[in-house]
Every structure is written in C-alpha cells, then in structure tokens.
Scaffold this active site. Sequence first.
Site, PDB file in Angstrom:
ATOM      1  N   HIS A  63      -7.756  -3.566   4.227  1.00  0.00           N
ATOM      2  CA  HIS A  63      -7.165  -2.226   4.225  1.00  0.00           C
ATOM      3  C   HIS A  63      -7.857  -1.365   3.171  1.00  0.00           C
ATOM      4  CE1 HIS A  63      -4.481   0.657   2.209  1.00  0.00           C
ATOM      5  NE2 HIS A  63      -3.814   0.811   3.341  1.00  0.00           N
ATOM      6  N   ASN A  64      -8.034  -1.927   1.974  1.00  0.00           N
ATOM      7  CA  ASN A  64      -8.683  -1.175   0.901  1.00  0.00           C
ATOM      8  C   ASN A  64     -10.155  -0.924   1.193  1.00  0.00           C
ATOM      9  OD1 ASN A  64      -6.175  -1.518  -0.247  1.00  0.00           O
ATOM     10  ND2 ASN A  64      -6.962  -2.056  -2.263  1.00  0.00           N
ATOM     11  N   LYS A  79      -4.589  -6.785   3.159  1.00  0.00           N
ATOM     12  CA  LYS A  79      -4.507  -5.683   2.194  1.00  0.00           C
ATOM     13  C   LYS A  79      -5.891  -5.397   1.602  1.00  0.00           C
ATOM     14  CE  LYS A  79      -2.722  -2.646  -0.681  1.00  0.00           C
ATOM     15  NZ  LYS A  79      -3.747  -2.396  -1.682  1.00  0.00           N
ATOM     16  N   GLU A 118     -10.267   1.868   3.469  1.00  0.00           N
ATOM     17  CA  GLU A 118      -9.926   3.021   2.626  1.00  0.00           C
ATOM     18  C   GLU A 118     -11.157   3.531   1.871  1.00  0.00           C
ATOM     19  OE1 GLU A 118      -7.678   3.151  -1.575  1.00  0.00           O
ATOM     20  OE2 GLU A 118      -6.399   2.461   0.071  1.00  0.00           O
ATOM     21  N   SER A 146       0.839  -1.200   0.000  1.00  0.00           N
ATOM     22  CA  SER A 146       0.000   0.000   0.000  1.00  0.00           C
ATOM     23  C   SER A 146       0.873   1.247   0.000  1.00  0.00           C
ATOM     24  CB  SER A 146      -0.908   0.020   1.229  1.00  0.00           C
ATOM     25  OG  SER A 146      -1.661   1.227   1.256  1.00  0.00           O
TER      26      SER A 146
END
Length: 622
Positions: A346-347, A343, A350, A288
């Site tokens: 995480h997105n 990940k 986000e 990231s």
Amino acid sequence: MGVSGVGKSTIGNLLSKELSIPFFDGDDYHPKENILKMSKGEPLNDTDRLGWLQTLNKLAIQQLKDKGCIIVCSALKESYRTILSATIKNSTKWVFLTGSFELIEKRINERKGHFMSSDLLKSQFSTLEEPKNAIKVAISLTPNTIVKVIRKELENTAEFGLFGLGVMGKSLSRNLASKGFNISLFNRHLSGKEEDVAVNFKNEFKELATALPFDDIASFVNSLQKPRKIMLMVNAGKIVDHVIEYLLPFLDEGDILIDGGNSNYNKTKERFDYLTSKHIHFIGAGVSGGEEGALKGPSIMPGGHKEAYKKVQPFLEAIAAKDANNMPCCTHIGTEGSGHFVKMVHNGIEYVEMQLLAEVFLMLTAMGNNPDQIATILEGYKDTANSYLLEITIDILRKKEGDDWLVNKIMDKAGNKGTGNWTTIATAELGVPSTMIASALFARYISFFKDERIAASKHFSTTTDANLDLSVAAILEAYQFARIINHYQGFRLIDEASARYNWGLNLSELARIWTNGCIIRSDFMSGLVKTFKTTNNILTDKDIISTINTLKPSIKKVVAACILNEIPIPNFSESINFLNGFAVANSSANLIQAQRDYFGAHTYQRIDNNTNKFYHTDWKNH
C-alpha cells in the site's frame, strides 16, 4: 490467596455476600492425611498438595457452569495457581491478600481451633511466590474496606488496551473510546521526560472519561478483561521486540497482541511464530490514514490467526472507516505477516501516486503556471481521476505564507521511513517487476543529495522550456495511464506473495478496504473492487485494456516532450517503458541469455523446441 492467617476466609465470605455468589474454603477440601500432617507441625510438600489442588480445580470448573464462585486457598506457588486454574485461566481472577509477618503471626496466635499453627508461617513466607496478575490488597485495611477495594477492581476492567500514546496511539484511543469501548491506556514513565502521559491525555478529552490510564505495566495488564487484547502503537523495529518481552511475564495463554505499527512483514512472521510457541496470539495490523484517519476511521489490515482476529474484530471494525455500502474498511487479510505485507505494498503504491503528482506539478510549472493555477487545473482532474492524494495536493498548492506559496519555501528533500525500501526489496525477492515503486523510491533518494545536485546543476545545464508544447488534457491522460500501471504492479506483487506464502489473499476485498480511510483511496480503487472479482490481473480486463489503448498516445507524447525539454519524470517514463517491455511477444532477453551462456555456461532454451530442453554452446567457434 495468601499465607495462612491473612483473613482469606473472612474476606471470601464477605465478598461472596457482596457479589451473591457461592463461597468455598479450600481448607475444607484437604484430605485427612494432609490435616493430620499439618496438625503435627509438618509442612505439606508438592505431592501432598497435588490431589487437593486438582479437587479445587474441579470444584471451580463445576461452579463456572452456573455463575462462578469464590474459593479461598493459600495458592502460594505459581505452579499451584496453574493447577487451580487449569482449563479456566481466562475465567479466573486472583485476589492476593498481603501483610507483614508480625501482623499475620499475631492473628494466627489469636485464632482458636485451627490445625495450622504459627510455627509453619515462616515456611509459608519462604514458599510464597507473589502473583504477577492479581488484585493485591493490604490486610491492614478493615474487612469491609478490603471488600470494597476488591469489588471496585473486579468491576474496573477494560475491554481493550492501547500501549504507546504517540500521535497514532492517541488518535486510535480516542476513536475506540468514542465508540463506547472501555479502554486502558499505557505510556512509559521517564522521569523529567515522559511523566503522567496517560493521565494527562485522559484528562484532555471528554470521550476518555472512563478510560483507565497507567504507567505501570502490571497494573495496565491487570486492568484488562481476559483474554487480554493489547494494541502496540510503538515505532517499528527492535522496540517492538523489547515491548513484547516486557509484556510477556504478565500475559496468559490466549492473550492477543496487535502490532499496529509499520513493521516489516518478515519480522512480523518471526514474532508471530515466537508468540505462537508461547501460546500468545499475535496480529500484525497495517493501519493507514495518518493521524486524522486513526481518529475518524482508518483502513485496517490485520493478519494473524482467524480465531484471534474474531476476538478483536468488533473493536477494529468499529473504529475503521466505512466503504460506500457502510461496511468497515477492515477485514482479515490472512495469516502470519500478510497484514503488514499488504500495508507495505500500500505504501509502495502511495510512493508512486505521490511521485506522479509531483511530476504533474513539475510539468505544469514548466508550462508557466503558478501553484494557484496548477491547483485549479488539478480541480478539473477530479471529474475523471479523483483521489485523496489529488485533493490534498490541491490544498497544499493553495496554501500561502505571506506573498508566496508555502510549497515554494519547502526544501526539496523527500524523506522516507522504510516501507518503500522494503517493497522494492520484496519485489526483487519475489521476482515481480514493480518497477514504478522502485523508481519512486529512487526519486526520493536522488532528492536527498541536495548539495551534489546543486553542484551538478552548474556543470550539466538543463534548458526547461516554459512553453512546453503539451495540453492539460494530455497530461491528465498520461497521469491516468501511469496510475493504471502503478496499480497493476502493486496488486501483482501482492498476488505473487499470496501464492508464494499460501496466504490466500482476496484482491477484491483488499481493494474494498482501500476505498476509504487510507491514503491511496481513489475512484479508480473503487472500480478495482469489481474488476478483481473476475481477474487477479487488471491488464486482462477488457475495459482497462481499452482505456490503456486510448490513453497510450498521450503518455508517449508527454514523456517524449519532457525528455526533449530535460524535465525529469521518472515515474511517467517508467510506466510506458514498462508496458512497452511487457506487452511484447519477443524481447531482447534472448541476447542476454546468450551472453549468460557465453561467460557462465548458464544454458538456454530454444523457441524451436518445446520439450523444455536446455542447451549450451561453445560461442568462440564461429
């Protein structure tokens, strides 16, 4: 290695002197029966060679205890080379001497006193299986030139390989090179479309002066030290599988492939299992930070076998961003697809953080502020709610093109590349209510129906009030509230996956590597590092509980005012709806379960019976 007569002994002798290591001629280790058979003009079979090859293998193993050696041997078949390098494959380098039949036949006929005659040369050529991973040198060169070529190839090896030179691949390459690593670069060759990409890229940046550029896969793989470490920077999806199959014939046991793209964690697990069966290590690494992060220091989330991670750890941790204590924002996440899972989430977090800022923008616009004024308001948010996304939003709002702000000229259609979709699917599959991620994803989907939205706006008129009765402080507090719920839902999803898949994920360490380099870095994330040391559920932390109760009046006021003024704020709304539905001892789900039992005989439990007994009722008889 090579057929008889290529000059293996001559070159081996010269090379041993050049490198100051012992030389051994494999022919000297043939048993008498093999020599007798060849003297009669009879070719050796595999059974004849087995003991001889094993003897040479033992010799190599013994010599490796010191500083190694040079052994010359025909080693014509791949199976022979497998025996010769048994248990020492990563310490073995093959040099393949090659030439035409005519040239070699001439040399054999000029050789005196050797048991091997030119009559056997045809059988050697027919037996020869050219090695895929070898330094290949033509014997038409002079012996001294051949030795120089071999030495240069032996010394010219890279520690780490980058496969794919797109935006992220190029940035990571420059990052690695700037840290002093010797790297190899590969990009495919497509005539008229992609030609000399690696060479041109190397020549563009001074930090890549020692990098080795390739568009030939065998040369690229052979340029790497064993065990080879290759990071794949290609688009997620089937292309990853194609690249793996492309590389496999050139790889050896113990080599390591790292997928640095945004691959689906389920596919990563499949690839992990597949390559494990091939004795190749596979690491799914979430990266990231975008182009700038990849160049200056991203947050990296590698998942795979711990022993494989240790071999790539020096490279990944060197290029990662550093936290407040100067520790790398990179850590071993867990096994299988865990790196790509975190990940992915995480997105998802986000997506929500971006949507919340878009909703703040919408509210402040409805209150009569222009982008410059909104940027100034958001500057004030930095004291209590700072984040990378807040900072870039301020920059975006201040960018002008001519007399107008650029943001006003951008089509209101928000794209996505799949990770928000995957996160929403995962939260449904795992039964975790990460409702804000789903809401943010659907907000993007709604935005894409531009033509239908324009048509609907003509039939369902909205009356947004430019004098929205809200204070900047109330919107800030509502924003802080929604962000807490977003982070709770995201980390709760990760914790559930960790338990379900036996990954043993450390939420505090995960929050730590998200404090710098990544897109969702923020002051709040930094605080979660400490919070997760005592609990995996931030809604049980007394400080966060107190904060939520303090902020709750503002989120209620903001959401109510926006609904009354027909301002769409799906994520702000969902944050308070979630807490209202979650923080309740007795919900309306009892009626739903009764409905399920009525039409489907799904049964129910009773609150006046704690034995876990299930009941079914004939609801038609009142």
